[in-house]
Write a protein that holds these residues in place. Structure first.
Motif, PDB file in Angstrom:
ATOM      1  N   LYS A 117      24.932  63.546 -39.090  1.00 53.23           N
ATOM      2  CA  LYS A 117      24.327  62.517 -39.787  1.00 53.23           C
ATOM      3  C   LYS A 117      24.867  62.413 -41.352  1.00 53.23           C
ATOM      4  CE  LYS A 117      19.643  60.531 -40.027  1.00 53.23           C
ATOM      5  NZ  LYS A 117      18.366  60.577 -39.486  1.00 53.23           N
ATOM      6  N   GLU A 118      25.014  63.510 -42.058  1.00 55.32           N
ATOM      7  CA  GLU A 118      25.269  63.638 -43.170  1.00 55.32           C
ATOM      8  C   GLU A 118      26.755  63.034 -43.380  1.00 55.32           C
ATOM      9  OE1 GLU A 118      24.199  66.366 -41.757  1.00 55.32           O
ATOM     10  OE2 GLU A 118      22.230  65.646 -42.506  1.00 55.32           O
ATOM     11  N   THR A 119      27.663  63.493 -42.625  1.00 56.13           N
ATOM     12  CA  THR A 119      29.175  63.121 -42.654  1.00 56.13           C
ATOM     13  C   THR A 119      29.048  61.479 -42.316  1.00 56.13           C
ATOM     14  OG1 THR A 119      29.850  65.139 -41.747  1.00 56.13           O
ATOM     15  CG2 THR A 119      31.438  63.416 -41.602  1.00 56.13           C
ATOM     16  N   ILE A 120      28.553  60.794 -41.573  1.00 55.42           N
ATOM     17  CA  ILE A 120      28.586  59.457 -41.096  1.00 55.42           C
ATOM     18  C   ILE A 120      27.873  58.738 -42.302  1.00 55.42           C
ATOM     19  CG2 ILE A 120      27.586  57.718 -39.596  1.00 55.42           C
ATOM     20  CD1 ILE A 120      27.731  59.974 -37.710  1.00 55.42           C
ATOM     21  N   ILE A 121      26.764  59.166 -42.908  1.00 55.97           N
ATOM     22  CA  ILE A 121      26.374  58.497 -43.993  1.00 55.97           C
ATOM     23  C   ILE A 121      27.351  58.344 -45.140  1.00 55.97           C
ATOM     24  CG2 ILE A 121      24.640  58.600 -46.000  1.00 55.97           C
ATOM     25  CD1 ILE A 121      22.590  59.907 -44.041  1.00 55.97           C
ATOM     26  N   SER A 172      36.694  65.614 -38.242  1.00 53.80           N
ATOM     27  CA  SER A 172      38.144  65.905 -38.488  1.00 53.80           C
ATOM     28  C   SER A 172      38.833  64.778 -39.117  1.00 53.80           C
ATOM     29  CB  SER A 172      38.850  66.359 -37.352  1.00 53.80           C
ATOM     30  OG  SER A 172      38.273  67.434 -36.487  1.00 53.80           O
ATOM     31  N   LYS A 173      39.887  64.778 -39.607  1.00 51.95           N
ATOM     32  CA  LYS A 173      40.729  63.695 -40.156  1.00 51.95           C
ATOM     33  C   LYS A 173      41.186  62.804 -39.062  1.00 51.95           C
ATOM     34  CE  LYS A 173      42.755  65.796 -44.042  1.00 51.95           C
ATOM     35  NZ  LYS A 173      43.718  66.964 -44.207  1.00 51.95           N
ATOM     36  N   ILE A 174      41.254  61.474 -39.179  1.00 54.34           N
ATOM     37  CA  ILE A 174      41.899  60.581 -38.221  1.00 54.34           C
ATOM     38  C   ILE A 174      42.717  60.993 -37.527  1.00 54.34           C
ATOM     39  CG2 ILE A 174      42.672  58.206 -37.866  1.00 54.34           C
ATOM     40  CD1 ILE A 174      40.786  57.225 -40.316  1.00 54.34           C
ATOM     41  N   GLU A 175      43.728  61.443 -38.267  1.00 57.41           N
ATOM     42  CA  GLU A 175      45.075  61.905 -37.353  1.00 57.41           C
ATOM     43  C   GLU A 175      44.916  63.046 -36.621  1.00 57.41           C
ATOM     44  OE1 GLU A 175      44.626  60.626 -41.083  1.00 57.41           O
ATOM     45  OE2 GLU A 175      45.407  62.476 -41.370  1.00 57.41           O
ATOM     46  N   GLU A 176      43.825  63.864 -36.992  1.00 58.25           N
ATOM     47  CA  GLU A 176      43.628  65.074 -36.321  1.00 58.25           C
ATOM     48  C   GLU A 176      42.953  64.608 -34.937  1.00 58.25           C
ATOM     49  OE1 GLU A 176      43.343  68.183 -39.919  1.00 58.25           O
ATOM     50  OE2 GLU A 176      41.556  67.619 -38.866  1.00 58.25           O
ATOM     51  N   ILE A 177      42.129  63.713 -35.106  1.00 55.23           N
ATOM     52  CA  ILE A 177      41.212  63.291 -33.736  1.00 55.23           C
ATOM     53  C   ILE A 177      42.263  62.438 -32.894  1.00 55.23           C
ATOM     54  CG2 ILE A 177      39.403  61.748 -33.077  1.00 55.23           C
ATOM     55  CD1 ILE A 177      38.228  62.001 -35.409  1.00 55.23           C
ATOM     56  N   THR A 178      43.253  61.712 -33.409  1.00 53.27           N
ATOM     57  CA  THR A 178      44.241  61.095 -32.755  1.00 53.27           C
ATOM     58  C   THR A 178      45.047  61.973 -31.917  1.00 53.27           C
ATOM     59  OG1 THR A 178      44.104  59.398 -34.233  1.00 53.27           O
ATOM     60  CG2 THR A 178      46.152  59.229 -32.909  1.00 53.27           C
ATOM     61  N   ALA A 179      45.570  63.249 -32.694  1.00 58.00           N
ATOM     62  CA  ALA A 179      46.263  63.768 -31.888  1.00 58.00           C
ATOM     63  C   ALA A 179      45.903  64.773 -30.882  1.00 58.00           C
ATOM     64  CB  ALA A 179      46.870  65.207 -32.992  1.00 58.00           C
ATOM     65  N   LYS A 180      44.523  65.117 -30.873  1.00 54.79           N
ATOM     66  CA  LYS A 180      43.590  65.692 -29.986  1.00 54.79           C
ATOM     67  C   LYS A 180      43.665  64.728 -28.612  1.00 54.79           C
ATOM     68  CE  LYS A 180      41.037  69.059 -32.390  1.00 54.79           C
ATOM     69  NZ  LYS A 180      39.767  69.035 -33.426  1.00 54.79           N
ATOM     70  N   ILE A 181      43.321  63.262 -28.794  1.00 57.85           N
ATOM     71  CA  ILE A 181      43.241  62.477 -27.985  1.00 57.85           C
ATOM     72  C   ILE A 181      44.744  62.149 -27.320  1.00 57.85           C
ATOM     73  CG2 ILE A 181      43.006  60.030 -27.266  1.00 57.85           C
ATOM     74  CD1 ILE A 181      40.540  60.032 -29.520  1.00 57.85           C
ATOM     75  N   ASP A 182      45.696  62.384 -27.952  1.00 58.72           N
ATOM     76  CA  ASP A 182      47.151  62.340 -27.507  1.00 58.72           C
ATOM     77  C   ASP A 182      47.325  63.281 -26.478  1.00 58.72           C
ATOM     78  OD1 ASP A 182      47.665  59.959 -28.533  1.00 58.72           O
ATOM     79  OD2 ASP A 182      48.701  60.654 -30.260  1.00 58.72           O
ATOM     80  N   ASN A 183      46.768  64.261 -26.904  1.00 58.77           N
ATOM     81  CA  ASN A 183      47.050  65.852 -26.234  1.00 58.77           C
ATOM     82  C   ASN A 183      46.304  65.629 -24.802  1.00 58.77           C
ATOM     83  OD1 ASN A 183      48.124  68.348 -25.813  1.00 58.77           O
ATOM     84  ND2 ASN A 183      46.375  69.223 -26.360  1.00 58.77           N
ATOM     85  N   PHE A 184      45.004  65.194 -24.799  1.00 59.39           N
ATOM     86  CA  PHE A 184      44.552  64.897 -23.634  1.00 59.39           C
ATOM     87  C   PHE A 184      45.075  63.874 -22.548  1.00 59.39           C
ATOM     88  CE2 PHE A 184      40.539  66.852 -26.098  1.00 59.39           C
ATOM     89  CZ  PHE A 184      40.593  68.020 -25.404  1.00 59.39           C
ATOM     90  N   ILE A 185      45.266  62.808 -23.321  1.00 60.84           N
ATOM     91  CA  ILE A 185      45.891  61.613 -22.298  1.00 60.84           C
ATOM     92  C   ILE A 185      47.482  61.898 -21.849  1.00 60.84           C
ATOM     93  CG2 ILE A 185      44.157  59.995 -22.934  1.00 60.84           C
ATOM     94  CD1 ILE A 185      46.245  58.551 -24.778  1.00 60.84           C
ATOM     95  N   ARG A 186      48.204  62.670 -22.490  1.00 63.05           N
ATOM     96  CA  ARG A 186      49.712  62.879 -22.548  1.00 63.05           C
ATOM     97  C   ARG A 186      50.205  61.678 -22.073  1.00 63.05           C
ATOM     98  NH1 ARG A 186      50.594  68.370 -22.734  1.00 63.05           N
ATOM     99  NH2 ARG A 186      48.521  69.438 -22.695  1.00 63.05           N
TER     100      ARG A 186
END
Ligand code: AMP
Length: 187
Positions: A117-121, A172-186
């Motif tokens: 919650k704190e991060t989102i606020i 995490s940072k936007i780019e880090e989340i994107t990289a993780k998603i990329d890694n899963f969807i390949r």
């Protein structure tokens, strides 16, 4: 490929959805954007939902499910769906299962962006300045977060059993989340 981006309000679903739309040449299915458009255009639906939306309450399943049905039956969008903000309740998740079966589609990945919650606020305060969304004041946000905890968490329990479910640290940072998603969807 069809994906669901799942997580509390302000988790970054919209940002990742926009990235994936470009990468996969897909369509962002954001019920929040669709509903805001109805309000902007002052349609009959828009008039019905404006107060609930500004109060951070859920719009009725009937209205939201109709918008989703149109997207699922659109041949242009078949297997190119990036869900952002839907499903948000068990009833909506069940409705989506039915529509997927009817249209002969499947969900390939469910990404849960988990943020506290704190991060989102902090993010919401920032977004309020950038996007000027009327439902982004702190009180409305707290209501939306509480609604999420009550109504949307059971959907998480439903999807977490799915083999295509992946939890990602949404702080995490936007780019880090994107990289993780990329890694899963390949792709
Ligand atoms: P969002 O842009 O996804 O954060 O949604 C903004 C607001 O739109 C929510 O607080 C709800 O009032 C409404 N809304 C969006 N998606 C849904 C949904 N799937 N079911 C019910 N209400 C929704």
């Amino acid at each position: 490929m069809n994906l669901i981006l799942f997580g509390p309000p302000g988790a970054g679903k919209g940002t990742q959805a926009k990235y994936l739309v470009k990468k996969l040449n897909s369509f962002q299915i954001s019920t929040g954007d669709m509903l805001r458009e109805e309000i902007q255009k002052n349609t009959e639906i828009g008039k019905k939902i404006v107060n609930d939306m500004n109060d951070g309450k859920f719009v009725s399943d009937e209205i939201v499910n109709t918008l989703i049905e149109n997207a699922l039956f659109d041949p242009q969008k078949k297997n190119k769906l990036i869900f952002d903000g839907y499903p948000r309740s068990l009833a909506q998740a069940e409705n989506l299962e039915i529509l997927l079966k009817k249209t002969n589609q499947e969900i390939d990945f469910i990404f849960f962006l988990n943020v506290n919650k704190e991060t989102i606020i902090k993010r919401i305060e920032q977004r309020k300045i950038v996007e000027k969304r009327s439902d982004d004041d702190l009180n409305t946000f707290i209501k939306r977060f509480d609604t999420y905890m009550e109504t949307t968490k059971p959907v998480l329990d439903f999807y977490s059993k799915n083999p295509n479910f992946y939890e990602i640290d949404g702080a995490s940072k936007i780019e880090e989340i994107t990289a993780k998603i990329d890694n899963f969807i390949r792709v």
